[in-house]
Scaffold this motif. Structure first.
Motif, PDB file in Angstrom:
ATOM      1  N   ASP A 228       0.631  -1.050   0.031  1.00  0.00           N
ATOM      2  CA  ASP A 228      -0.067   0.133   0.084  1.00  0.00           C
ATOM      3  C   ASP A 228       0.965   1.116   0.254  1.00  0.00           C
ATOM      4  O   ASP A 228       0.464   2.243   0.323  1.00  0.00           O
TER       5      ASP A 228
ATOM      6  N   LEU B  56       2.383   4.736  -1.009  1.00  0.00           N
ATOM      7  CA  LEU B  56       2.185   5.754  -1.742  1.00  0.00           C
ATOM      8  C   LEU B  56       3.179   6.607  -2.309  1.00  0.00           C
ATOM      9  O   LEU B  56       3.053   7.002  -3.467  1.00  0.00           O
TER      10      LEU B  56
ATOM     11  N   TYR C 109       2.334   6.574  -7.648  1.00  0.00           N
ATOM     12  CA  TYR C 109       0.822   6.584  -8.874  1.00  0.00           C
ATOM     13  C   TYR C 109       1.064   7.950  -9.703  1.00  0.00           C
ATOM     14  O   TYR C 109       1.292   9.041  -9.167  1.00  0.00           O
TER      15      TYR C 109
ATOM     16  N   SER D  63      -0.881  12.172  -8.748  1.00  0.00           N
ATOM     17  CA  SER D  63      -0.604  12.258  -7.255  1.00  0.00           C
ATOM     18  C   SER D  63      -0.396  13.908  -7.088  1.00  0.00           C
ATOM     19  O   SER D  63       0.231  14.579  -8.032  1.00  0.00           O
TER      20      SER D  63
ATOM     21  N   THR E 108      -3.204  10.886  -3.249  1.00  0.00           N
ATOM     22  CA  THR E 108      -3.263  10.058  -4.407  1.00  0.00           C
ATOM     23  C   THR E 108      -4.719   9.362  -4.863  1.00  0.00           C
ATOM     24  O   THR E 108      -5.480   9.362  -3.792  1.00  0.00           O
TER      25      THR E 108
ATOM     26  N   HIS F 126      -5.229   6.440  -4.449  1.00  0.00           N
ATOM     27  CA  HIS F 126      -5.378   5.291  -3.682  1.00  0.00           C
ATOM     28  C   HIS F 126      -4.953   5.590  -2.035  1.00  0.00           C
ATOM     29  O   HIS F 126      -4.980   4.745  -1.098  1.00  0.00           O
TER      30      HIS F 126
ATOM     31  N   PRO G 183      -0.480   4.875   3.433  1.00  0.00           N
ATOM     32  CA  PRO G 183      -1.947   6.007   3.735  1.00  0.00           C
ATOM     33  C   PRO G 183      -2.110   5.914   5.301  1.00  0.00           C
ATOM     34  O   PRO G 183      -1.589   4.963   6.057  1.00  0.00           O
TER      35      PRO G 183
END
Length: 232
Positions: free
Chosen positions: A108, A110, A145, A148, A205, A207, A229
């Motif tokens: 996960d 970022l 990503y 972002s 982002t 996500h 995150p």
């Protein structure tokens, strides 16, 4: 008298011998008769007539045209537009530099921070954004990503109404990347103060979002940090 007669006989014999030895002239062939000429001309006329009739027959014969088979129209191949490469989780494209340094990153993650990157890595990496870069406290910021948003803030300390709780809040935004690409790599210098962090990095982002405080680590400063995150 006898002698004269003998000489005359001898002369006559010599003349007769000479006449018999003379070459005979070749008899010329008789010229072709008019009838033979007429026959040959008739033969030529009949042969020419037969040739002409054969040519006319060839011209009169209709040539059957074979219908040409229509070649199937080749379907125009539409040029396929280059599709962005999917990320390791198959959800979205991933930053090119992130793919090189994020092999051990949590699923996960970022954003990746590289503290004090060495010269060889800097030479091999294309930096797209640079802000107040110095020779000290250098940090490379690599979003995972595309699309972002990255913001670098100064922090200030505020107290609660009762004055018992101190907290750090955003003060001034120093730099912002509003819409990152697959080639976004930011380089800056961020000092880490011993008593409390004076700078923070905000990342937004598709996500998830997160915030990172540049705390003081001293000699224990990690080479790579993975920003995940925010929980809750």
């Amino acid at each position: 008298m006898k002698l004269k007669m003998i000489l005359a006989l001898v002369l006559a014999i010599v003349l007769l011998a000479g006449c018999s030895s003379a070459p005979k002239k070749e008899e010329s062939k008789p010229a072709a008769s008019e009838s033979s000429k007429e026959e040959s001309s008739k033969k030529e006329e009949t042969s020419s007539k037969t040739e002409v009739s054969e040519e006319e027959e060839d011209e009169e014969e209709p040539v059957e045209e074979t219908p040409e088979e229509e070649a199937p129209e080749e379907e125009e191949e539409e040029e396929a537009e280059p599709q962005p490469e999917a990320s390791d989780d198959g959800a979205e494209p991933v930053n090119d530099v992130y793919k090189l340094v994020g092999k051990d990153a949590p699923e996960d993650t970022l954003l990746i921070l590289i503290n004090e990157p060495d010269e060889a890595f800097l030479y091999a990496t294309r930096v797209s954004d640079e802000f107040e870069l110095t020779t000290l406290d250098r940090v490379m910021i690599i979003p995972r990503y595309e699309h972002s948003t990255i913001r670098l803030w100064t922090l200030k300390t505020e107290f609660s109404e009762d004055g018992e709780t101190a907290m750090q809040v955003h003060d001034e935004m120093l730099y912002e990347i509003q819409d990152s690409t697959l080639e976004t790599v930011m380089m800056t210098s961020v000092p880490r103060i011993e008593d409390s962090a004076r700078y923070a990095l905000e990342v937004l982002t598709p996500h998830g979002d997160s915030e990172y405080y540049f705390n003081f680590y001293g000699d224990d400063l990690p080479e790579i940090e993975y920003i995940q995150p925010a929980k809750g």
